[in-house]
Write an enzyme that holds these catalytic residues in place. Structure first.
Site: not given
Ligand SMILES: Cc1cc2nc3c(=O)[nH]c(=O)nc-3n(C[C@H](O)[C@H](O)[C@H](O)COP(=O)(O)OP(=O)(O)OC[C@H]3O[C@@H](n4cnc5c(N)ncnc54)[C@H](O)[C@@H]3O)c2cc1C
Length: 300
Positions: A176, A125
């Site tokens: 990723r 990560d």
């Molecule tokens: C499999 C995976 C691994 C990840 N690993 C890392 C990592 O190693 N390092 C790192 O910095 N970040 C990591 N992240 C987090 C990532 O960077 C984002 O902060 C997170 O995924 C939210 O971004 P988004 O692309 O979903 O967009 P966003 O614009 O945040 O979300 C898109 C839509 O998804 C929905 N949504 C998003 N999050 C939530 C929630 N928690 N609960 C309910 N609804 C929600 C909302 O409806 C939102 O409008 C990871 C995410 C995923 C999915």
């Protein structure tokens, strides 16, 4: 809602643990390895793969780091024992990076070696920007040591990410790509929602040319549709446990590969709080979700 988001973020540490637990419950498999096994089995039965995360980024000494490392070794054994379709995701600081570069690297290396014995894979990560250089260095050193069952994470939020993709290209890395959960200063990061999206698409396109495989981690429908365009079935999508589950099911129905990030462990509180605090948008989702649950409980 923006005001409520901000208020929630500041108030969260004062919220009693059982309430935080209830809010965060859907995002966490449970406290024990058995909970993760049960969750991953269910996901596998629904046509999804998984990656297991042992919760515990706030470690203070070598014993605590070792506890996390042991839980990861147990997770790899449990994946084999139960024939689960899952790998592991490891936070460098949880396995000792802040205690010393060599400590973090040795612990990750041991996990990658263990995983290779059962044909499994370790995703490192990516944490906040103070750890980016060390994390990428560990990744390169492991690959240079011919450990290929390991991948890394890049964050579209960071301005450096396209450069990092270019620097990693000779390794044909398994990456990723995500937006990045850690709120970073504007000097090193995009802070505007649309700018982060645009950076994500640019990074994804660059990775499609240079990476051996890409995990497209997002719940953003725009990025999912861009992901489909760029991937053309070659790569996988990744989502967090409990987030936008119907969108995930749609991806599987469309024939896309989907991996769910499954956190478990006793340090659920720190994880929950950190997630909720560091991304104010999430506080908004939680509020909506809680109100939604109350309404549906009341038949609304
Ligand atoms: C499999 C995976 C691994 C990840 N690993 C890392 C990592 O190693 N390092 C790192 O910095 N970040 C990591 N992240 C987090 C990532 O960077 C984002 O902060 C997170 O995924 C939210 O971004 P988004 O692309 O979903 O967009 P966003 O614009 O945040 O979300 C898109 C839509 O998804 C929905 N949504 C998003 N999050 C939530 C929630 N928690 N609960 C309910 N609804 C929600 C909302 O409806 C939102 O409008 C990871 C995410 C995923 C999915």
């Amino acid at each position: 809602m923006a005001l409520l988001d901000r208020a929630l973020v500041h108030l969260l540490p004062a919220v009693p643990r059982p309430i935080v637990r209830r809010i965060a419950d859907r995002y966490i498999a449970g406290e024990e390895i058995e909970d993760a096994v049960e969750t991953v089995s269910r996901l596998n039965a629904d046509g999804m793969t998984a990656t297991i995360d042992v919760l515990g980024e706030e470690i203070h000494n070598a014993d605590e780091a070792q506890e996390i490392v042991d839980a990861y070794h147990d997770s790899l054994d449990a994946i084999s024992e139960h024939s689960l379709d899952a790998n592991i995701s490891v936070k460098p600081t949880a396995v000792g990076l802040k205690l010393g570069y060599d400590v973090g690297k040795a612990n990750i290396e041991a996990l990658v070696q263990h995983a290779s014995e059962s044909g499994n894979f370790v995703r490192i990560d990516m944490e906040d920007s103070t750890t980016t250089d060390d994390t990428l260095r560990i990744y390169r050193e492991l690959r240079d040591a011919r450990l290929d069952n390991v991948g890394v994470v890049l964050q579209a939020r960071l301005r450096r990410t396209l450069d990092d993709i270019a620097v990693l290209a000779d390794l044909r890395p398994n990456v990723r790509i995500c937006k990045g959960i850690y709120l970073e200063p504007e000097s090193i990061a995009f802070t505007d929602f649309e700018e982060i999206r645009a950076s994500y698409v640019r990074s994804l396109e660059a990775l499609a040319d240079t990476a051996s495989y890409v995990g497209i981690a997002t719940h953003d429908e725009f990025l999912i549709s861009e992901g489909k365009r760029v991937s053309r079935g070659r790569f996988e999508f990744q989502m967090l446990l409990g987030v936008r589950e119907s969108l995930g099911r749609d991806l599987v129905t469309d024939g896309e590969r989907l991996r769910i990030y499954v956190p478990f462990g006793r340090q659920w509180y720190e994880y929950s709080l950190r997630r909720l605090q560091e991304n104010p948008r999430i506080a908004g989702y939680v509020a909506t979700d809680t109100v939604g649950r109350l309404l549906s409980r009341n038949g609304g």
